[in-house]
Design a protein around this motif. Structure first.
Motif, short mmCIF file in Angstrom:
data_model
loop_
_atom_site.label_atom_id
_atom_site.label_comp_id
_atom_site.label_asym_id
_atom_site.label_seq_id
_atom_site.Cartn_x
_atom_site.Cartn_y
_atom_site.Cartn_z
N TYR A 1 0.83 -1.21 0.00
CA TYR A 1 0.00 0.00 0.00
C TYR A 1 0.86 1.26 0.00
CZ TYR A 1 -3.98 3.01 1.19
OH TYR A 1 -4.95 3.98 1.18
N ILE A 2 1.85 1.30 0.88
CA ILE A 2 2.71 2.48 0.95
C ILE A 2 3.73 2.47 -0.18
CG2 ILE A 2 4.50 1.50 2.45
CD1 ILE A 2 2.99 5.05 2.74
N GLY A 3 4.04 1.28 -0.71
CA GLY A 3 5.02 1.16 -1.80
C GLY A 3 4.58 1.89 -3.05
N ILE A 4 3.28 1.92 -3.31
CA ILE A 4 2.75 2.66 -4.46
C ILE A 4 3.13 4.13 -4.34
CG2 ILE A 4 0.65 3.40 -5.66
CD1 ILE A 4 -0.65 0.79 -4.66
N ARG A 5 2.95 4.69 -3.15
CA ARG A 5 3.27 6.10 -2.91
C ARG A 5 4.78 6.33 -2.97
NH1 ARG A 5 -1.59 3.78 -1.94
NH2 ARG A 5 -3.21 5.37 -1.77
N PHE A 6 5.54 5.40 -2.40
CA PHE A 6 7.00 5.54 -2.40
C PHE A 6 7.53 5.61 -3.84
CE2 PHE A 6 8.15 3.56 2.00
CZ PHE A 6 7.72 4.72 2.60
N TYR A 7 7.03 4.73 -4.70
CA TYR A 7 7.52 4.72 -6.07
C TYR A 7 7.18 6.04 -6.77
CZ TYR A 7 8.14 3.58 -10.98
OH TYR A 7 8.54 3.61 -12.29
N ALA A 8 5.97 6.54 -6.56
CA ALA A 8 5.57 7.79 -7.19
C ALA A 8 6.47 8.95 -6.74
CB ALA A 8 4.11 8.10 -6.87
N TYR A 9 6.92 8.90 -5.48
CA TYR A 9 7.74 9.98 -4.95
C TYR A 9 9.18 9.93 -5.44
CZ TYR A 9 4.36 12.28 -1.94
OH TYR A 9 3.30 13.01 -1.48
N LEU A 10 9.52 8.92 -6.23
CA LEU A 10 10.83 8.92 -6.88
C LEU A 10 10.90 9.98 -7.97
CD1 LEU A 10 11.54 5.09 -7.28
CD2 LEU A 10 12.85 6.69 -5.89
N PHE A 11 9.74 10.40 -8.50
CA PHE A 11 9.68 11.38 -9.58
C PHE A 11 9.73 12.79 -8.99
CE2 PHE A 11 7.96 7.58 -11.39
CZ PHE A 11 8.32 7.61 -12.73
N ASP A 12 10.65 13.59 -9.50
CA ASP A 12 10.79 14.97 -9.02
C ASP A 12 9.72 15.88 -9.62
OD1 ASP A 12 13.09 14.40 -7.49
OD2 ASP A 12 14.33 14.49 -9.30
N ASP A 13 9.36 15.62 -10.88
CA ASP A 13 8.35 16.43 -11.55
C ASP A 13 6.96 16.07 -11.00
OD1 ASP A 13 7.63 18.24 -13.98
OD2 ASP A 13 6.32 16.49 -14.20
N GLU A 14 6.22 17.07 -10.53
CA GLU A 14 4.93 16.83 -9.89
C GLU A 14 3.92 16.19 -10.85
OE1 GLU A 14 1.51 19.18 -7.28
OE2 GLU A 14 3.38 20.18 -7.83
N LYS A 15 3.93 16.62 -12.11
CA LYS A 15 2.99 16.07 -13.09
C LYS A 15 3.28 14.59 -13.32
CE LYS A 15 1.26 16.62 -17.81
NZ LYS A 15 1.40 17.35 -19.10
N GLU A 16 4.57 14.25 -13.51
CA GLU A 16 4.95 12.85 -13.70
C GLU A 16 4.60 12.02 -12.47
OE1 GLU A 16 9.06 12.65 -14.74
OE2 GLU A 16 8.65 12.83 -16.89
N ARG A 17 4.76 12.64 -11.30
CA ARG A 17 4.46 11.93 -10.05
C ARG A 17 2.98 11.58 -9.98
NH1 ARG A 17 5.86 15.21 -4.84
NH2 ARG A 17 7.94 15.01 -5.74
N MET A 18 2.11 12.55 -10.30
CA MET A 18 0.67 12.32 -10.24
C MET A 18 0.23 11.32 -11.30
SD MET A 18 -0.54 13.95 -7.69
CE MET A 18 1.00 13.53 -6.85
N GLU A 19 0.80 11.42 -12.50
CA GLU A 19 0.47 10.47 -13.56
C GLU A 19 0.87 9.06 -13.17
OE1 GLU A 19 2.49 11.99 -16.97
OE2 GLU A 19 0.93 13.46 -17.47
N THR A 20 2.04 8.93 -12.58
CA THR A 20 2.52 7.63 -12.15
C THR A 20 1.65 7.06 -11.03
OG1 THR A 20 4.81 8.17 -12.74
CG2 THR A 20 4.49 6.39 -11.15
N LEU A 21 1.30 7.91 -10.08
CA LEU A 21 0.46 7.47 -8.97
C LEU A 21 -0.89 6.98 -9.48
CD1 LEU A 21 0.19 7.19 -5.92
CD2 LEU A 21 -0.64 9.54 -5.83
N ALA A 22 -1.47 7.72 -10.43
CA ALA A 22 -2.76 7.32 -11.00
C ALA A 22 -2.65 6.01 -11.75
CB ALA A 22 -3.28 8.42 -11.92
N SER A 23 -1.56 5.86 -12.51
CA SER A 23 -1.36 4.65 -13.31
C SER A 23 -1.17 3.42 -12.42
CB SER A 23 -0.14 4.81 -14.22
OG SER A 23 0.17 3.61 -14.89
N ILE A 24 -0.31 3.54 -11.42
CA ILE A 24 -0.02 2.41 -10.54
C ILE A 24 -1.24 2.08 -9.67
CG2 ILE A 24 1.52 1.46 -8.80
CD1 ILE A 24 2.83 2.01 -11.52
#
Length: 393
Positions: free
Chosen positions: A120-143
């Motif tokens: 559950y927390i791993g999904i968020r951890f992976y998204a936070y690897l992205f520095d760009d906020e847009k890429e982070r949100m897109e990744t979070l939504a995708s995963i």
């Protein structure tokens, strides 16, 4: 495309398969526990021993979330963390499948709970690897979307399989499924280090009184209600004489309504009221629906309540998170640290729920704690505002 973003399809597949295996018993977990408890304790203690593994699993989710920080920091990379999450989950499912005693089965549920918290927390951890906020949100939504798909497939196929073979065999199949994401991790290379603060740093959130009363009086009671679908519904459907296949179909209906109505319901609610007011609507709706079934108790009513709860979930979790971030918290911590504490309180709510039902002998207790929580939130918020205004003067 960055090297990190190229890994997204593989990470998404990892979570699809991981959540598939984790959710394979959602339609019958509590039925399996009850079956094991029946051969272990006297009838007067059956309800207590049926609730213990479910409560322990939720508690271990909390430990999984807490330990995630330590595991990632010690390993220095997110891939070992993912590997540990999958291995612990597989071991838990294996123990469920081969358990010859109630306590072995209990350990299995606890191990799966720990793995679930890590996933559950791993999904968020992976998204936070992205520095760009847009890429982070897109990744979070995708995963997150992939995880939801895996959860739906696991719930439905697990329920169908449980109608054709013993529960134990279904759990063992999930172990085989988890081998695939484990092998997949060998093909994923992530060099970037995850920068997260210590758990002690996250605890600085508690210095903010507005966040505290929101977590304690709104988040905790509401997430106690979420156990209704995973704990009460299978038991009630079984009492009405329906199989795990029917239970899985009912849960799937709730999930699909939540997913497909989500964008529309969220836009509708947010455009007409603040996130905090929408949170009150969500809490009142969930409390009312559970109370309706608690007083009515017929199968058609159970179906209606479960589907309507799915509609409430279409906007509820998102507005609750938004209301939390709007709570005016301030201090030397960011959204990531605040989110960890929020997740801990959601799991804590799920942990206390079976105990509440057992203590009061009815699911009406879940509705009661939500209403009491809202009243205390309003009273505490009013007092806090008066204190703040007095200091400003």
């Amino acid at each position: 495309m960055s090297d990190l973003k190229k890994q997204n399809p593989y990470i998404r597949l990892f979570f699809v398969l991981g959540l598939f295996a984790l959710s394979i018993g959602d339609a019958f977990n509590v039925l399996f526990v009850k079956e094991m408890a029946e051969g272990f304790v006297s009838p007067d203690k059956l309800e207590l021993y049926t609730s213990i593994p479910i409560t322990a699993m939720s508690a271990m989710m909390i430990l999984g979330v807490i330990s995630a920080n330590i595991i990632v920091q010690k390993s220095g990379n997110i891939i070992p963390f993912f590997r540990i999450s999958a291995i612990v989950t597989a071991l838990g499912m294996l123990l469920r499948g081969v358990a010859f005693h109630y306590y072995i089965m209990l350990i299995g549920f606890m191990a799966v709970g720990f793995g679930y918290g890590c996933f559950y927390i791993g999904i968020r951890f992976y998204a936070y690897l992205f520095d760009d906020e847009k890429e982070r949100m897109e990744t979070l939504a995708s995963i997150s979307g992939g995880s939801f798909a895996g959860q739906c497939m696991g719930t439905v196929l697990g329920g169908i399989m449980a109608g054709q073979m013993p529960y134990r065999v279904v759990y063992l199949i999930s172990v085989a499924i988890l081998v695939i994401p484990l092998l997949l991790l060998n093909k994923i290379e992530i060099k970037k280090q995850l920068k997260i603060g210590s758990l002690r740093h996250s605890f600085k959130v508690f210095k903010n009184k507005r966040a505290d009363i929101y977590l304690l009086f709104m988040v905790l009671p509401l997430f106690a209600c979420t156990i209704f679908t995973s704990y009460t519904v299978p038991l009630e459907a079984d009492r009405f004489g329906f199989s795990s296949t029917v239970i899985s179909a009912l849960l799937l209906g709730s999930y699909l309504i939540s997913a497909y109505a989500g964008p529309f319901m969220t836009r509708l609610v947010v455009s007409n009221m603040s996130a905090l007011k929408a949170t009150f609507v969500y809490c009142i709706g969930a409390a009312f629906l559970i109370a309706v079934y608690s007083l009515g108790k017929t199968f058609p009513l159970l179906v209606l309540v479960v589907l309507m709860l799915g509609l409430m979930d279409a906007f509820g979790p998102s507005v609750m998170t938004e209301a939390y971030t709007d709570a005016g918290y301030e201090g030397d911590y960011g959204d990531g640290e605040a989110l960890i504490i929020y997740i801990l309180f959601t799991r804590l709510g799920m942990t206390i729920a079976p105990g509440l039902i057992l203590a009061f002998g009815t699911t009406l207790a879940l509705s009661g704690v939500v209403i009491i929580g809202m009243v205390l939130f309003l009273i505490s918020g009013t007092i806090l505002n008066m204190v703040v205004q007095g200091k400003e003067k």
